[in-house]
Design an enzyme around this catalytic site. Structure first.
Site: not given
Length: 377
Positions: A79, A138
Site C-alpha cells: 500500500d 502498513e
C-alpha cells in the site's frame, strides 16, 4: 560496486513502472489484489511457493523459497499514501537519468523489486531459506495484519525490512515505537447563559486532560524521551451551548518498552476532573518500540560482511519513524530495516528513487542470501 547492465536496468524500470501504475492506497482491497497478483506471478516464476491471505484491508502475499537453515524473513508492504489518479496529476511517472519519480516508487515499491529480483538470481545455487511477507495496510499501522506478521515470524533466523534507508543509505537498526490514541470526553449540554450550571463542558474537560497528558509525557522519572503531538482537536458546536462532546487524537513516539508501557498505563488511568464528565482513552494504532539489540547488531554485521564482497560499505543506526519491523524487533528477532534503495520525498510530491541504488540493493541482498552461512544468525 556491481551495476546492472542496460538490459537489467530496462527490465527493472519496466517492473517498477508497472507497480507504480497499480495505484494502491491503503484499504483499497481491489488495488491490493492487483498488486498481489503481479507480485505472485514474479515470485512464482522465481521458484517460490506463494499464497495469498486476505484481511478486510485486502490481499497479503506470503512466499517461501526453500534453502539452507531457518529462513530469513523479508518484509514489505504493497500500500501507499497516494490516492488514485496521482500518477496522472500530482505524481507523474518520469525517468531523468538515475532519478525515477512516481507514486510509491520510494515507499516502497522499489523495495519490493529488490526482494524478488535477488531471489531470481538464486536458482541452482546454494542459498539460505527465505520467507517473504508483503502486507496491504502498513501505511495505516497494519491494523489487520499484525497477527499475520507474527505468524510469518515464527521460526525465522532474522528479519529484513525493505523500507527506505537513511538518506545516506545506512540501514535502520532500532525504531521509535509509534502509538495513536484518541482521548474522548463526554460532558452535558446546556444553555451557556440561561442554565450554565447544569452543563458540563467537554471542551474544558478535554483541555485539562491534555494538560495532564503533557505532565505524563514530560515526567522526569521516565526512562527516556517521549515525543507527543496533539494532531487533531474537535468538539462543540455553538458558542451559546455548553459542549457535550470533545476529543483529541494524540501521536506518541517511544524509545523503549518500559517508558512506553508507563505512559500508556497512565493514559488508560486518566480520570475526569469534573463531576458528570466521562473520559475514554482509545488505542487507535500501536507499533511497539524496537530498541536495538546485540542480535540486531549481529545481523547488521553479517550484512556488512556480505556488502564488502560486492564493494559496498554498509552501516546502520536507529531511526525515528516506525514500521512493521518494530513488531519483529520488539519480539527479540534479529532485525534490520531500510534495505530499500536510496531516494527521498516519501509521502511528498518530491518522491523519487535512485535506479543505481536499486541495482546495488539487489546485489547486496543476493550476496546476503548466498554468502552468509545460515548457522551464523
Amino acid at each position: 560496486m556491481t551495476q546492472p547492465g542496460n538490459g537489467a536496468q530496462h527490465d527493472t524500470l519496466q517492473r517498477l513502472e508497472r507497480l507504480a501504475r497499480i495505484e494502491s492506497p491503503s484499504f483499497d482491497a481491489p488495488a491490493s489484489e492487483r498488486m498481489a497478483d503481479v507480485l505472485a506471478e514474479w515470485w512464482d516464476a522465481a521458484g517460490a511457493s506463494v499464497r495469498l491471505e486476505r484481511t478486510e484491508a485486502g490481499a497479503n502475499l506470503i512466499a517461501e523459497v526453500n534453502g539452507v537453515g531457518d529462513p530469513l524473513l523479508l518484509v514489505g508492504h504493497s500500500d501507499t499514501v497516494w490516492p488514485h489518479d496521482s500518477i496522472e496529476t500530482t505524481m507523474p511517472w518520469s525517468v531523468d537519468g538515475d532519478t525515477v519519480r512516481g507514486p510509491g516508487v520510494y515507499d516502497m515499491k522499489s523495495g519490493l523489486l529488490v526482494m524478488v529480483a535477488a531471489i531470481e538470481r538464486l536458482r541452482n545455487r546454494r542459498h539460505r531459506s527465505v520467507r517473504a511477507v508483503i502486507v496491504c495496510d502498513e501505511e495505516v499501522g497494519s491494523p489487520t495484519t499484525q497477527a499475520l506478521l507474527r505468524a510469518c515470524a515464527d521460526g525465522v533466523a532474522g528479519a529484513i525490512g525493505f523500507e527506505s534507508p537513511h538518506p545516506d543509505g545506512a540501514l535502520k537498526v532500532g525504531r521509535r515505537g509509534s502509538t495513536r490514541v484518541r482521548l474522548a470526553v463526554r460532558g452535558r449540554a446546556s444553555h451557556a447563559a440561561l442554565d450554565p450550571g447544569s452543563g458540563v463542558s467537554a471542551i474544558d474537560e478535554l483541555v485539562d486532560q491534555l494538560l495532564a497528558v503533557r505532565g505524563i509525557v514530560m515526567d522526569a522519572a521516565l526512562g527516556s524521551e517521549v515525543l507527543c503531538n496533539v494532531g487533531t482537536i474537535s468538539g462543540g458546536g455553538r458558542a451559546n451551548v455548553v459542549p457535550a462532546e470533545a476529543e483529541a487524537e494524540i501521536g506518541l513516539r517511544f524509545l523503549d518498552a518500559p517508558t512506553e508501557e508507563s505512559v500508556l498505563s497512565a493514559l488508560r488511568a486518566l480520570a475526569p476532573v469534573r463531576d458528570g464528565a466521562k473520559v475514554e482513552t482509545q488505542l487507535l494504532s500501536h507499533r511497539p518500540a524496537w530498541s536495538p539489540s546485540r542480535a540486531d547488531a549481529g545481523l547488521l554485521g553479517l550484512i556488512a560482511a556480505a556488502g564488502r564482497g560486492v564493494d559496498q560499505t554498509i552501516t546502520g543506526r536507529p531511526a525515528a519513524g516506525a514500521g512493521d519491523t518494530n513488531l519483529l524487533g520488539s519480539l527479540g528477532i534479529p532485525t534490520v530495516d531500510g534495505f530499500g534503495p536510496r531516494g527521498g520525498g516519501a509521502h511528498a510530491v518530491t518522491e523519487h528513487v535512485s535506479l543505481a541504488s536499486l541495482g546495488e540493493r539487489i546485489d547486496l541482498l543476493e550476496a546476503v542470501l548466498v554468502d552468509v552461512p545460515a548457522s551464523t544468525v
